[in-house]
Design a protein around this motif. Sequence first.
Motif, PDB file in Angstrom:
ATOM      1  N   ASP A   1       2.527   1.469  -3.451  1.00 18.69           N
ATOM      2  CA  ASP A   1       1.905   1.968  -4.432  1.00 18.69           C
ATOM      3  C   ASP A   1       1.358   3.327  -4.393  1.00 18.69           C
ATOM      4  O   ASP A   1       1.121   3.947  -5.483  1.00 18.69           O
ATOM      5  CB  ASP A   1       0.554   1.153  -4.576  1.00 18.69           C
ATOM      6  CG  ASP A   1       0.436  -0.477  -4.910  1.00 18.69           C
ATOM      7  OD1 ASP A   1       1.549  -0.743  -5.615  1.00 18.69           O
ATOM      8  OD2 ASP A   1      -0.443  -1.104  -4.738  1.00 18.69           O
ATOM      9  N   GLY A   2       1.516   3.879  -3.202  1.00 17.17           N
ATOM     10  CA  GLY A   2       1.040   5.208  -3.086  1.00 17.17           C
ATOM     11  C   GLY A   2       2.023   6.029  -3.570  1.00 17.17           C
ATOM     12  O   GLY A   2       1.944   7.550  -3.752  1.00 17.17           O
ATOM     13  N   CYS A   3       3.600   5.473  -3.718  1.00 15.05           N
ATOM     14  CA  CYS A   3       4.379   6.188  -4.417  1.00 15.05           C
ATOM     15  C   CYS A   3       4.498   6.331  -5.823  1.00 15.05           C
ATOM     16  O   CYS A   3       5.264   7.287  -6.357  1.00 15.05           O
ATOM     17  CB  CYS A   3       5.985   5.759  -3.909  1.00 15.05           C
ATOM     18  SG  CYS A   3       6.186   5.571  -1.980  1.00 15.05           S
ATOM     19  N   LEU A   4       3.854   5.520  -6.375  1.00 14.55           N
ATOM     20  CA  LEU A   4       3.789   5.657  -7.840  1.00 14.55           C
ATOM     21  C   LEU A   4       3.215   6.683  -8.594  1.00 14.55           C
ATOM     22  O   LEU A   4       2.270   7.216  -7.945  1.00 14.55           O
ATOM     23  CB  LEU A   4       3.112   4.393  -8.597  1.00 14.55           C
ATOM     24  CG  LEU A   4       3.769   2.768  -8.086  1.00 14.55           C
ATOM     25  CD1 LEU A   4       2.994   1.747  -8.540  1.00 14.55           C
ATOM     26  CD2 LEU A   4       5.002   2.849  -8.726  1.00 14.55           C
ATOM     27  N   LEU A   5       3.431   7.094  -9.905  1.00 13.37           N
ATOM     28  CA  LEU A   5       2.618   8.151 -10.389  1.00 13.37           C
ATOM     29  C   LEU A   5       1.329   7.477 -10.922  1.00 13.37           C
ATOM     30  O   LEU A   5       1.137   6.352 -10.962  1.00 13.37           O
ATOM     31  CB  LEU A   5       3.451   8.521 -11.817  1.00 13.37           C
ATOM     32  CG  LEU A   5       4.924   8.902 -11.893  1.00 13.37           C
ATOM     33  CD1 LEU A   5       5.532   9.259 -13.115  1.00 13.37           C
ATOM     34  CD2 LEU A   5       4.855  10.227 -10.974  1.00 13.37           C
ATOM     35  N   THR A   6       0.418   8.646 -10.990  1.00 13.86           N
ATOM     36  CA  THR A   6      -1.101   8.192 -11.300  1.00 13.86           C
ATOM     37  C   THR A   6      -1.091   8.124 -12.764  1.00 13.86           C
ATOM     38  O   THR A   6      -0.026   8.378 -13.400  1.00 13.86           O
ATOM     39  CB  THR A   6      -1.824   9.387 -10.925  1.00 13.86           C
ATOM     40  OG1 THR A   6      -1.420  10.605 -11.589  1.00 13.86           O
ATOM     41  CG2 THR A   6      -1.820   9.631  -9.279  1.00 13.86           C
ATOM     42  N   ASP A   7      -2.222   7.549 -13.128  1.00 18.61           N
ATOM     43  CA  ASP A   7      -2.137   7.297 -14.671  1.00 18.61           C
ATOM     44  C   ASP A   7      -2.212   8.755 -15.297  1.00 18.61           C
ATOM     45  O   ASP A   7      -1.579   8.723 -16.510  1.00 18.61           O
ATOM     46  CB  ASP A   7      -3.618   6.670 -15.062  1.00 18.61           C
ATOM     47  CG  ASP A   7      -3.724   5.327 -14.496  1.00 18.61           C
ATOM     48  OD1 ASP A   7      -2.530   4.636 -14.528  1.00 18.61           O
ATOM     49  OD2 ASP A   7      -4.802   4.738 -14.577  1.00 18.61           O
ATOM     50  N   GLU A   8      -2.657   9.707 -14.599  1.00 16.27           N
ATOM     51  CA  GLU A   8      -2.578  11.098 -15.339  1.00 16.27           C
ATOM     52  C   GLU A   8      -1.258  11.739 -15.430  1.00 16.27           C
ATOM     53  O   GLU A   8      -0.838  12.267 -16.407  1.00 16.27           O
ATOM     54  CB  GLU A   8      -3.557  12.190 -14.382  1.00 16.27           C
ATOM     55  CG  GLU A   8      -5.149  11.803 -14.660  1.00 16.27           C
ATOM     56  CD  GLU A   8      -5.500  10.828 -13.667  1.00 16.27           C
ATOM     57  OE1 GLU A   8      -4.706  10.434 -12.743  1.00 16.27           O
ATOM     58  OE2 GLU A   8      -6.465  10.086 -14.168  1.00 16.27           O
ATOM     59  N   GLU A   9      -0.607  11.382 -14.453  1.00 17.18           N
ATOM     60  CA  GLU A   9       0.985  11.728 -14.371  1.00 17.18           C
ATOM     61  C   GLU A   9       1.640  10.921 -15.354  1.00 17.18           C
ATOM     62  O   GLU A   9       2.440  11.540 -15.994  1.00 17.18           O
ATOM     63  CB  GLU A   9       1.596  11.559 -12.780  1.00 17.18           C
ATOM     64  CG  GLU A   9       0.973  12.643 -11.814  1.00 17.18           C
ATOM     65  CD  GLU A   9       1.372  12.182 -10.588  1.00 17.18           C
ATOM     66  OE1 GLU A   9       1.432  13.249  -9.819  1.00 17.18           O
ATOM     67  OE2 GLU A   9       1.704  11.077 -10.010  1.00 17.18           O
TER      68      GLU A   9
ATOM     69  N   TRP B   1       6.872  15.609 -17.140  1.00 19.39           N
ATOM     70  CA  TRP B   1       7.458  15.405 -15.663  1.00 19.39           C
ATOM     71  C   TRP B   1       8.505  16.567 -15.383  1.00 19.39           C
ATOM     72  O   TRP B   1       8.562  16.947 -14.251  1.00 19.39           O
ATOM     73  CB  TRP B   1       8.074  13.822 -15.602  1.00 19.39           C
ATOM     74  CG  TRP B   1       7.183  12.686 -15.776  1.00 19.39           C
ATOM     75  CD1 TRP B   1       5.850  12.657 -15.801  1.00 19.39           C
ATOM     76  CD2 TRP B   1       7.645  11.428 -16.224  1.00 19.39           C
ATOM     77  NE1 TRP B   1       5.279  11.435 -16.170  1.00 19.39           N
ATOM     78  CE2 TRP B   1       6.483  10.721 -16.484  1.00 19.39           C
ATOM     79  CE3 TRP B   1       8.889  10.906 -16.598  1.00 19.39           C
ATOM     80  CZ2 TRP B   1       6.418   9.294 -16.767  1.00 19.39           C
ATOM     81  CZ3 TRP B   1       8.723   9.420 -17.025  1.00 19.39           C
ATOM     82  CH2 TRP B   1       7.447   8.727 -17.370  1.00 19.39           C
TER      83      TRP B   1
ATOM     84  N   LYS C   1       0.809  -1.233  -0.029  1.00 18.75           N
ATOM     85  CA  LYS C   1       0.132  -0.115  -0.070  1.00 18.75           C
ATOM     86  C   LYS C   1       0.978   1.259   0.082  1.00 18.75           C
ATOM     87  O   LYS C   1       0.689   2.145  -0.761  1.00 18.75           O
ATOM     88  CB  LYS C   1      -0.942   0.078   1.206  1.00 18.75           C
ATOM     89  CG  LYS C   1      -2.118   1.153   1.194  1.00 18.75           C
ATOM     90  CD  LYS C   1      -2.876   1.205   2.501  1.00 18.75           C
ATOM     91  CE  LYS C   1      -3.777   2.126   2.383  1.00 18.75           C
ATOM     92  NZ  LYS C   1      -4.678   2.297   3.371  1.00 18.75           N
TER      93      LYS C   1
ATOM     94  N   LYS D   1       0.665   9.980 -18.164  1.00 22.95           N
ATOM     95  CA  LYS D   1       0.389  10.583 -19.607  1.00 22.95           C
ATOM     96  C   LYS D   1       1.292  11.598 -19.772  1.00 22.95           C
ATOM     97  O   LYS D   1       1.422  11.878 -20.780  1.00 22.95           O
ATOM     98  CB  LYS D   1      -1.303  10.937 -19.551  1.00 22.95           C
ATOM     99  CG  LYS D   1      -2.138   9.405 -19.712  1.00 22.95           C
ATOM    100  CD  LYS D   1      -3.546   9.788 -19.541  1.00 22.95           C
ATOM    101  CE  LYS D   1      -4.359   8.549 -19.491  1.00 22.95           C
ATOM    102  NZ  LYS D   1      -5.698   9.004 -19.190  1.00 22.95           N
TER     103      LYS D   1
END
Length: 124
Positions: free
Chosen positions: A82-90, A98, A79, A92
């Motif tokens: 996973d919170g450290c990963l880029l979002t789908d929007e980021e 970036w 958890k 894109k």
Amino acid sequence: SKGFLWLANRHDLCGMLSHAGSVITIEFNRPWVVLETKAWQGTEAELAKVRGNFVEPFGDRRQDLVFIGKDLKHDAIQKVLDGCLLTDEEMKLGIDGWKATMGDVILDAALQGEDSDKEDEEEE
């Protein structure tokens, strides 16, 4: 724990994480292999060997962490990571997005160096 880190604001640098006991070390002291000449020049066999961990379109850039220990809380660790990963929007936004929105340590350092050169010239 140990492994590789890929951060959006250090896109070109391979992060190395090492953790033992209460000591954590994170270093960004080399480029990803995809940026090295050997990833682009050589025989097909040589390229295949060098590119063994490549995934398009980012080459060998990845998150690759190993946690070693007794009674680890897998779900809690997952958890947090996973919170450290880029979002789908980021994601894109891509590399240039970036750098524009999150910065880039190499570019930022180069620009700061230019700023100090200008300040030195103005003082003279």
